[in-house]
Structure formats: C-alpha cells, structure tokens
Design an enzyme around this catalytic site. Structure first.
Site: not given
Lengths: 421, 102
Positions: B100-101
């Site tokens: 996930s960023c």
C-alpha cells in the site's frame, strides 16, 4: 513567438509550480498559463479543524490569484479534454489552447457516488464527509447538537488524499466529546480497508496503541461495498456489517473527469495519471508532466509530497527544455503532522523505501521535533503550518526541510520486516 | 528462507511470498491455495494468470484494478479468495505481496 507552458489546476501543486517556474524560466521565451474553474483557493489541511470549531470557515478560504505571480496568466475556464497527440487542450468555453509543455495538477476529489447508498437519504443528515468545505461546515453544525451514539469513521479506499486525516479526525473527535463531558455517550469505531490503523509497521504500532488508549475500536480489513440507509449499517464486499448513528465517510477519491475523457487515466478507473515515480514525467507523453494528488505514484497524496515534487519537477522541466536527461529524482518523501487531540501531535517523515521511524526530526532555528511521538511542539508545528502554507509554500519559497528524506535523527532498528498492507 | 511445497523448495520471504516470481509453477500455486483451503477453479486460474501478467508489466496492483479487469468483480474476488483476496491471490500467483502506498 513565445512558447507555451500550461498548468491545469491552481491548487497547492499547480500554484507552487507557477511560482517556481516563473522564477526559473526565461519569461521572454516562455508564456506560463494556469487554468482553473474558479478563483477560490481552499486551505485543505484546515478542513479537519472546522467540524470541531477549532477553525472557522473563513480561516481556510482565499483567492487563487493572490498567490500567482503577475507574469503568469490565470485563466478561469475548464479543460474538457487533453489531446496529447496534438499537444492541445479543449476548453469548456470552446477555446483550443496549444502547449509545448503541459503540467497536470488537477488533484483528487471525493466521489461518494461511487458507493451505492452513500450519497442518498442520509447524506448530510447522518452521513458526512470532512474532505470538502461544504461537508466540514455541515458536520460542524451536526456535531454541535449531537447527543451521542455510534460514531463510525470509515475509509472507503486506501488511495486517499491526506491518508492521516481520518486518524486525526478520530483523535480530535475523542478529545471533542471528552471536553464536552459526553465521551461516555459516544462509541467510536475506526473502520478501515487496511490491516491496521496505518500501513507501515512502526507507525501502525504507535497509532494502534493510541487508539487503544483512547478506547477507539479499530475494525481492519473492511472494504466498503455499500451503505444501507434504512438499517444504518455499512456493508463490506465480504458482507460484514458495522452499524452507525453518525457515519464520517472518507469516500473513494478520484482524479478529474477530464482525465477519463482524455483517456490518460490508470486502469483502476480512478482517473489518476500513470507517472514515472522518479522524474514525474507522464508515461504516455514526453512533454506532459504530472504533480501532486493527480499522479498514480506510490506516495501519499499530501501537500508535503507536492512540495517536494515541485522542487524535483522544476529542475526536470528545465532539463527537458534544454534537451538534457531528467536527472532529478523524487524519492517519495512525505512529512506529515498527525493531530492526536488535547493539544498534541505526532510527526512522521518517510519515503518510498523507508517507513516512518521514531527518533528526532531536525528543523533549523526551531529545533528538533519528536518523530512518532505525540508532543505539544508537534501540535504547535501543525498549527504554524497554516501560516507557512499561505506565506511560503504556495509561493514556492524555500522551506527548512530537505527535498530528499534524510536519515539524520531517525532510529533505525535491525530486523526490518516487509511492510504490512 | 525457503518454503518446501511438495518436492520443490523455493525461496520465499518470512510471510511465504516467492522472492522470484519467475520460479513459480502451477503446482506451487495449487499447494499454496490448499493452505488457504481454496480449490482452484477455472475462474481462479484466470485471475492468477492476469495477476502474473500485470506483475510482468510492472503494474502496481489493487483490489479495484482486479475488479476493473473484466475478469471478475470485487464481490466475486472476495468469494474466490476469502479473507484478503489480493494478499492471498498474490501469494498463490507467486508475485510479491502488494504494498500500500501510504
């Protein structure tokens, strides 16, 4: 004849680029134009404080033009389509503009209409967002008279603007109801598609601890499918339900519709533009660059990220003009204060490769700030940021923070494991 | 770390994700799926192949992208890989755990 550099979007990123490029480009050769639909610039980080009466609506609104240099042309219009092959823009007014270089800085907006039931009967009655001026102002009115019950904060997606704001909202809500002497009447749940309060292990550990301390239940791995207005529950794709009396939603975030129309969006359909995560050049067109929330790069959608990107992009655009390789590389640097309530805040500083770590963050003149720890100094820093935003950040002045993330002061532990999702 | 499945021992990280997705074989996928009590159907295979193709193209994956692939929708994706569809299907497909960023 002058060459044209056009910026679409006069928000945080676009305004910074206009200021920086105006100083760095030869304005005898280059005409810089910036386009936006209207002339209202919102201080978006301030929306968070409006529901709790900490900021008044008037504190977060100014005009766009007061932050733009005189030599830059501001155009009030709407881009309907980018025609990349022709290097031109079709505007709503019917005008067609040619560009030599284009910067897309149209940002991200909430899209509650993407989730069935979210923007229906209960919208702005028992369901609110705080990511828009309207939502934040209406929520302030709601909270004033709310008698308590089940308060649910839900993130519909992981790719959202200011990923720490939902956490901050939750901590501020806890403090707000405590101060009103009614915290025992409010059951707070934080419902997220992530496996914990945050993505990266160390920050998640710290934030999960804060949640526990404040008696806020974290409901992880909940991916929102729909909202049942009659039963007042949110429903996940694997059919879990969480009931609410008051739902604070962080809806799906999307890029501008114009990106979809132009056929330049990413394949998840969220209208973010495929962008080289180091150079910030669009993957489709060499003379098109992308900055801020508009990109699909794996960095936070946050003002600090846009600021660091602006430094990199300014250099790369100059290199591009001079037919040189785009040597400046963005490292994914983000730097965010996290309000934790009762006059305290935590600070995180990280990039593509380094998760938020504990330790000290050096700030010249002001002194070191504590990382991953709730302190008063961090809270003061958070509030001071509004002044910095209006007076330094937007106009592209140098800030006392390095563009690339620095390890100075950070405590790195051995045995670093792969990141959580 | 190595994880031995049937008669192959392939290098994985501590969570059991293959370190080199080119070493993957369908048998490996079947065995990993079995650990999650998933019997792989044609639809599962279609999704796994799509994931591997996207990995080869260097595309960062998300549940929404799978839902937009035209192969399945998000609801079915959850039914096929209950619990954490992208995390589990990625492990079966031999590709890295999606990051996930933020």
């Amino acid at each position: 004849m002058k060459k044209n550099l056009i910026i679409i979007g006069a928000g945080t990123a676009g305004t910074m680029m206009a200021n920086k490029l105006n100083r760095r480009l030869d304005t005898g050769q280059w005409q810089i134009t910036i386009i936006d639909r209207d002339n209202t610039h919102y201080y978006q980080p301030g929306f968070l404080f409006i529901p709790f009466g900490i900021y008044q609506p008037k504190d977060v609104v100014k005009t766009r033009t007061e932050f733009l240099p005189e030599d830059v042309t501001f155009l009030t219009d709407e881009v309907e389509q980018i025609e990349g092959e022709l290097n031109q823009l079709r505007l709503k007014s019917g005008d067609v503009l040619d560009y030599d270089i284009l910067i897309i800085a149209t940002g991200a907006e909430i899209a509650p209409q993407e989730t069935p039931g979210l923007k229906e009967e209960l919208w702005y009655k028992d369901i609110f967002d705080f990511y828009t001026y309207e939502g934040a102002v209406k929520l302030a009115q709601k909270l004033k008279d709310w008698k308590g019950g089940r308060l649910v904060i839900n993130l519909a997606e992981t790719q959202i603007k200011c990923p720490v704001a939902p956490l901050e909202f939750t901590f501020l809500a806890d403090a707000y109801f405590t101060d009103k002497g009614m915290r025992h009447l409010v059951d707070i749940k934080y419902v997220t598609p992530l496996s914990g309060a945050f993505t990266k292990p160390k920050a998640t550990q710290m934030l999960n601890g804060l949640m526990e301390e404040k008696e806020i239940e974290v409901v992880p791995d909940f991916y929102l499918a729909s909202v049942d207005n009659e039963k007042k529950v949110i429903v996940s794709y694997d059919e879990k339900e969480v009931p609410f009396d008051l739902l604070i939603t962080i809806p799906v975030n999307k890029g501008d519709m114009m990106i979809e129309k132009s056929g330049i969006g990413d394949e998840d359909g969220l209208n973010f533009v495929p962008t080289d995560k180091f150079s910030l050049q669009s993957k489709k067109f060499k003379n098109v660059f992308v900055i801020g929330d508009t990109t699909n790069i794996p960095a936070s959608k946050a003002g600090s990220v846009a600021h660091f990107e602006a430094e990199i992009l300014t250099e790369n655009i100059q290199s591009f003009i001079n037919n040189k390789p785009l040597k400046a590389t963005f490292d994914g640097h983000a730097n965010c204060f996290i309000e934790t309530g009762h006059g305290k805040a935590a600070l995180i500083d990280f990039n593509y490769d380094t998760e938020p770590l504990p330790g000290k963050f050096p700030l010249p003149a002001i002194g070191p700030m504590d990382l991953l720890k709730a302190t008063r100094a961090n809270h003061v820093g958070k509030l001071a940021f509004k002044w910095v935003y209006w007076h330094m950040l937007l106009t592209g002045k140098k800030l006392p923070v390095t563009t690339h993330m620095s390890m100075t002061g950070k405590i790195k532990e051995e045995n670093k494991e792969t990141s959580l999702v | 770390m190595e994880t031995a499945i049937t008669n192959q021992a392939l290098a994985t990280n501590t969570e059991g994700y293959l370190l080199d997705y080119t070493q993957w074989t369908p048998d490996w996928g079947i065995e990993v799926a079995r650990m999650y009590v998933i019997e792989l159907t044609d639809k599962h295979w279609e999704i796994l192949e799509w994931l591997r193709q996207k990995q080869a193209e260097g595309v960062a994956l998300s549940i929404r992208k799978v839902g937009n692939s035209g192969i399945t929708d998000i609801k079915q994706f959850y039914r096929l890989f209950p619990g954490g569809p992208l995390k589990i299907s990625s492990k079966i497909a031999g590709i890295p755990k999606p990051v996930s960023c933020i």
